[in-house]
Design a protein around this motif. Structure first.
Motif, mmCIF file in Angstrom:
data_model
loop_
_atom_site.group_PDB
_atom_site.id
_atom_site.type_symbol
_atom_site.label_atom_id
_atom_site.label_comp_id
_atom_site.label_asym_id
_atom_site.label_seq_id
_atom_site.Cartn_x
_atom_site.Cartn_y
_atom_site.Cartn_z
ATOM 1 N N LYS A 22 80.748 1.499 59.774
ATOM 2 C CA LYS A 22 80.416 1.024 58.437
ATOM 3 C C LYS A 22 80.105 -0.470 58.521
ATOM 4 N N ILE A 23 78.929 -0.834 58.002
ATOM 5 C CA ILE A 23 78.460 -2.219 58.069
ATOM 6 C C ILE A 23 78.169 -2.727 56.662
ATOM 7 N N ILE A 24 78.482 -4.002 56.409
ATOM 8 C CA ILE A 24 78.068 -4.640 55.162
ATOM 9 C C ILE A 24 77.436 -5.984 55.477
ATOM 10 N N VAL A 25 76.672 -6.500 54.561
ATOM 11 C CA VAL A 25 76.027 -7.816 54.651
ATOM 12 C C VAL A 25 75.319 -7.986 55.989
ATOM 13 N N GLY A 26 74.590 -6.975 56.397
ATOM 14 C CA GLY A 26 73.744 -7.112 57.580
ATOM 15 C C GLY A 26 74.433 -6.817 58.892
ATOM 16 N N ASP A 27 75.531 -7.542 59.195
ATOM 17 C CA ASP A 27 76.096 -7.399 60.533
ATOM 18 C C ASP A 27 77.616 -7.481 60.543
ATOM 19 N N VAL A 28 78.260 -7.271 59.401
ATOM 20 C CA VAL A 28 79.728 -7.351 59.323
ATOM 21 C C VAL A 28 80.301 -5.945 59.439
ATOM 22 N N THR A 29 81.092 -5.727 60.471
ATOM 23 C CA THR A 29 81.703 -4.424 60.705
ATOM 24 C C THR A 29 82.942 -4.264 59.832
ATOM 25 N N VAL A 30 83.014 -3.149 59.138
ATOM 26 C CA VAL A 30 84.127 -2.891 58.217
ATOM 27 C C VAL A 30 85.290 -2.263 58.978
ATOM 28 N N THR A 31 86.486 -2.803 58.751
ATOM 29 C CA THR A 31 87.700 -2.220 59.311
ATOM 30 C C THR A 31 88.372 -1.359 58.238
ATOM 31 N N GLY A 32 89.443 -0.677 58.629
ATOM 32 C CA GLY A 32 90.133 0.177 57.668
ATOM 33 C C GLY A 32 90.663 -0.592 56.477
ATOM 34 N N ASN A 33 91.288 -1.752 56.731
ATOM 35 C CA ASN A 33 91.839 -2.524 55.616
ATOM 36 C C ASN A 33 90.736 -3.067 54.717
ATOM 37 N N MET A 34 89.577 -3.386 55.298
ATOM 38 C CA MET A 34 88.447 -3.831 54.484
ATOM 39 C C MET A 34 87.922 -2.681 53.630
ATOM 40 N N LEU A 35 87.890 -1.475 54.206
ATOM 41 C CA LEU A 35 87.438 -0.299 53.454
ATOM 42 C C LEU A 35 88.358 -0.059 52.257
ATOM 43 N N GLY A 36 89.660 -0.245 52.458
ATOM 44 C CA GLY A 36 90.600 -0.091 51.355
ATOM 45 C C GLY A 36 90.318 -1.056 50.219
ATOM 46 N N THR A 37 89.955 -2.280 50.564
ATOM 47 C CA THR A 37 89.602 -3.277 49.542
ATOM 48 C C THR A 37 88.359 -2.846 48.772
ATOM 49 N N LEU A 38 87.371 -2.319 49.489
ATOM 50 C CA LEU A 38 86.149 -1.850 48.833
ATOM 51 C C LEU A 38 86.457 -0.695 47.876
ATOM 52 N N VAL A 39 87.291 0.243 48.319
ATOM 53 C CA VAL A 39 87.668 1.375 47.464
ATOM 54 C C VAL A 39 88.279 0.863 46.165
ATOM 55 N N LEU A 40 89.248 -0.024 46.282
ATOM 56 C CA LEU A 40 89.946 -0.551 45.109
ATOM 57 C C LEU A 40 88.996 -1.315 44.196
ATOM 58 N N THR A 41 88.118 -2.112 44.774
ATOM 59 C CA THR A 41 87.182 -2.918 43.981
ATOM 60 C C THR A 41 86.208 -2.040 43.210
ATOM 61 N N TYR A 42 85.650 -1.031 43.885
ATOM 62 C CA TYR A 42 84.672 -0.156 43.224
ATOM 63 C C TYR A 42 85.323 0.681 42.121
ATOM 64 N N VAL A 43 86.486 1.248 42.412
ATOM 65 C CA VAL A 43 87.149 2.092 41.409
ATOM 66 C C VAL A 43 87.601 1.260 40.215
ATOM 67 N N ASP A 44 88.087 0.055 40.469
ATOM 68 C CA ASP A 44 88.483 -0.829 39.361
ATOM 69 C C ASP A 44 87.294 -1.145 38.465
ATOM 70 N N ALA A 45 86.117 -1.352 39.085
ATOM 71 C CA ALA A 45 84.909 -1.636 38.300
ATOM 72 C C ALA A 45 84.554 -0.435 37.422
ATOM 73 N N ILE A 46 84.606 0.762 37.993
ATOM 74 C CA ILE A 46 84.283 1.981 37.231
ATOM 75 C C ILE A 46 85.274 2.184 36.095
ATOM 76 N N ARG A 47 86.555 1.977 36.387
ATOM 77 C CA ARG A 47 87.586 2.170 35.362
ATOM 78 C C ARG A 47 87.439 1.169 34.207
ATOM 79 N N SER A 48 86.898 -0.003 34.511
ATOM 80 C CA SER A 48 86.725 -1.013 33.456
ATOM 81 C C SER A 48 85.408 -0.850 32.707
ATOM 82 N N GLY A 49 84.651 0.196 33.064
ATOM 83 C CA GLY A 49 83.396 0.470 32.367
ATOM 84 C C GLY A 49 82.196 -0.255 32.927
ATOM 85 N N GLU A 50 82.347 -0.854 34.111
ATOM 86 C CA GLU A 50 81.241 -1.582 34.724
ATOM 87 C C GLU A 50 80.573 -0.735 35.801
#
Length: 588
Positions: free
Chosen positions: A281-309
């Motif tokens: 899993k890669i973000i921003v061109g060349d940044v490799t995502v680790t498990g803990n980073m993936l967890g942050t993405l999950v939380l950020t995306y779901v929080d956005a959806i829950r807030s109606g964004e």
């Protein structure tokens, strides 16, 4: 993980909710992750394929009824079977179009999250790839309403370039396939079958008929265009039925020898492709995502959806960058401090000894920071690290000086302990006193390990003994007035000499510290430039890859006779060419 766990729960109110236990599992994974998610209509056998990817017959619930088993998004993290040091994260999603759910928007969010989180997206369908199958992928055509790449609005055609940057690889798994892979009398591969199915359809009328159903040509072409525009790579696998209907009810209990050999081979080929070709899993061109980073993405995306964004990739990356860069500062700072403490034996004889070790430790800490950090706008985090390193270096230098001063002062006190003023308050006493003092100074200078404050401590100590010397000199009646005057001048000159030598050593230390600051700045700039150059090259390669895909797509459209659609790609192509020129100019 011995078994899957719910990552994103879909509540009875069709609200998405993250599972803290699953997030804690992800936060413990520091390895790069290969994230494979599977989407498709419910009851199409998605879970079976995911279990096989986990090299297990059971795990994700298969079910044998018309009722959907998987709710929300379930996760199974396993060691990557082919790549040491990587974790394979399998995401099994709730079936799309579940009649019991009755909320199509919820399906959109599940589909959007699968795209946002994965590096490979498997779309699972039954039968054949026809207009009906493509229309069931209408989620792709509406994805721009459920995913934003940037926080600011962008031209639709240019935005498709950004989608292609982060969209996962696309694998279409066609289950229960029963046709011959033959087009116009020629054998084709499953990939050829997919690409032929994705060709835009022509027609003078607005309706085409397929499988006794009527479809709008434009409506049928839209998902084709979206798949071709958004997904950077595409792959297709067809699967025959695994066995008879009675076997399907207990599929997870059967061995490969109980199943159709062709189905087993197709499944093995699918797993082999995922294992060997799915990227990290890669973000921003060349940044490799680790498990803990993936967890942050999950939380950020779901929080956005829950807030109606609408989940925004740029905003999520900003949140992730803040967390990761802050961690990179702390980890690199700790590395510098630990290395400095391990490698410097205090007190050192010279400032250069501390300086040399500091330089090595700083380079290693900076290198670690550069590897861990990304999107450090204006180098705020890098500056914070350098400030922390400076404070640690100052601490070590101060500790070095304090230990040197204590050692030197204790040594002088020890050497001086038998000197009593009363003993020398007699005729001839001053001469004896000076002989003893010269001997003490020589013994002091001969003693190794005094450190950087040797001269300064000696100067301070002898200045404190000046009054004693003056009293002994006055009391020595053997000396004439002229001899006493000469002795005073000699003693004064000696103190000035000590003072000059102490000042010289102090200036040498200051000069070295100034040189250290200059070297740190130079190293800082050098590693930053190397990182920026690496990122620039990665961006150029990324733009060239997307540009190549765009040109191939444009050529294909022209060959298919869709000149208007081909011309619509010009804006996206020009945008990529301009970005390439900008990157090349920035290097010059």
């Amino acid at each position: 993980m011995a078994h899957p766990i719910c990552l994103i729960e879909n509540t009875e109110e069709n609200k998405l909710k993250t599972n803290q236990e699953a997030l804690e599992i992800l936060s413990s994974i520091t390895q790069p992750v290969v994230v494979v998610s599977i989407v498709g209509k419910y009851r199409t056998g998605k879970s079976y394929l995911m279990n096989r990817l986990a090299e297990s017959n059971s795990g994700f619930p298969l079910g044998s009824t018309v009722q959907s088993k998987t709710k929300g998004i379930w996760m199974w993290c396993v060691p990557h079977p082919c790549r040491k040091g990587q974790t394979l994260v399998l995401l099994d999603t709730e079936g799309l179009g579940d009649v019991e759910k009755g909320d199509q928007k919820n399906d959109h969010w599940i589909f959007a999250l699968a795209i946002l989180l994965s590096s490979t997206l498997v779309y699972n369908s039954i039968g054949i790839i026809d207009n009906e199958a493509l229309l069931s992928l209408h989620f792709v055509t509406e994805i721009s309403e459920f995913i934003r790449v940037k926080s600011s609005k962008e031209d639709k055609e240019k935005a498709s370039n950004e989608f292609m940057r982060f969209f996962p690889s696309f694998v279409w798994a066609v289950r229960d396939f029963s046709l011959e892979l033959d087009i116009d009398g020629k054998k084709v591969t499953p990939d050829g079958y997919l690409e032929n199915s994705l060709k835009l359809r022509k027609g003078k009328n607005n309706i085409i008929s397929e499988n006794s159903s009527a479809f709008s040509i434009e409506l049928g072409n839209t998902p084709r265009e979206c798949i071709r525009n958004y997904f950077p790579s595409r792959k297709c696998f067809v699967f025959y039925q695994p066995g008879n209907r009675s076997q399907l009810k207990e599929l997870e209990k059967l061995r490969d020898s109980d199943l159709d050999p062709d189905f087993v081979k197709q499944t093995n080929d699918f797993c082999s492709y995922i294992f060997n070709c799915s990227k990290e899993k890669i973000i921003v061109g060349d940044v490799t995502v680790t498990g803990n980073m993936l967890g942050t993405l999950v939380l950020t995306y779901v929080d956005a959806i829950r807030s109606g964004e609408v989940p925004c990739l740029e905003n999520a990356v900003d949140v992730l960058a803040h967390i990761e860069n802050s961690a990179a500062v702390e980890i690199s700072h700790n590395l510098y401090r630990n290395l400095l403490d391990e490698r410097v034996v205090l007190p050192t004889n010279t400032q250069q000894e501390v300086s040399g070790v500091h330089d090595e430790c700083m380079k290693e800490a900076l290198k670690l920071f550069m590897e861990r950090s990304f999107k450090d706008t204006d180098q705020l985090y890098q500056k914070a690290l350098m400030e922390n390193i400076k404070k640690e270096y100052d601490r070590k230098c101060k500790e070095n000086e304090e230990l040197s001063y204590k050692f030197c002062n204790d040594l002088l006190e020890e050497l001086w302990r038998d000197i009593f003023q009363e003993f020398y308050m007699r005729p001839g006493g001053y001469t004896d006193f000076r002989i003893e003092v010269d001997s003490i100074i020589q013994k002091y200078r001969d003693r190794p390990g005094k450190g950087t404050k040797a001269e300064e401590t000696l100067q301070t100590f002898m200045k404190q003994k000046k009054e004693m010397e003056s009293c002994i000199l006055v009391a020595d009646k053997n000396l004439t007035k002229q001899e006493k005057k000469l002795a005073e001048e000699k003693a004064r000159a000696e103190l000035e000499k000590f003072k000059a030598e102490a000042a010289k050593k102090k200036q040498e230390i200051l000069d070295q510290r100034l040189l250290d600051v200059q070297k740190a700045h130079k190293e800082n700039i050098q590693q930053l430039e190397e990182k920026m150059e690496k990122e620039r090259k990665a961006m150029i390669e990324e733009n060239e890859r997307i540009l190549e895909r765009r040109l191939v797509e444009q050529k294909a459209l022209l060959e298919e006779g869709f000149e208007k659609e081909a011309n619509l790609l010009n804006a996206a192509i020009e945008d990529l060419k301009n970005k390439k020129l900008e990157e090349e100019k920035s290097h010059v």
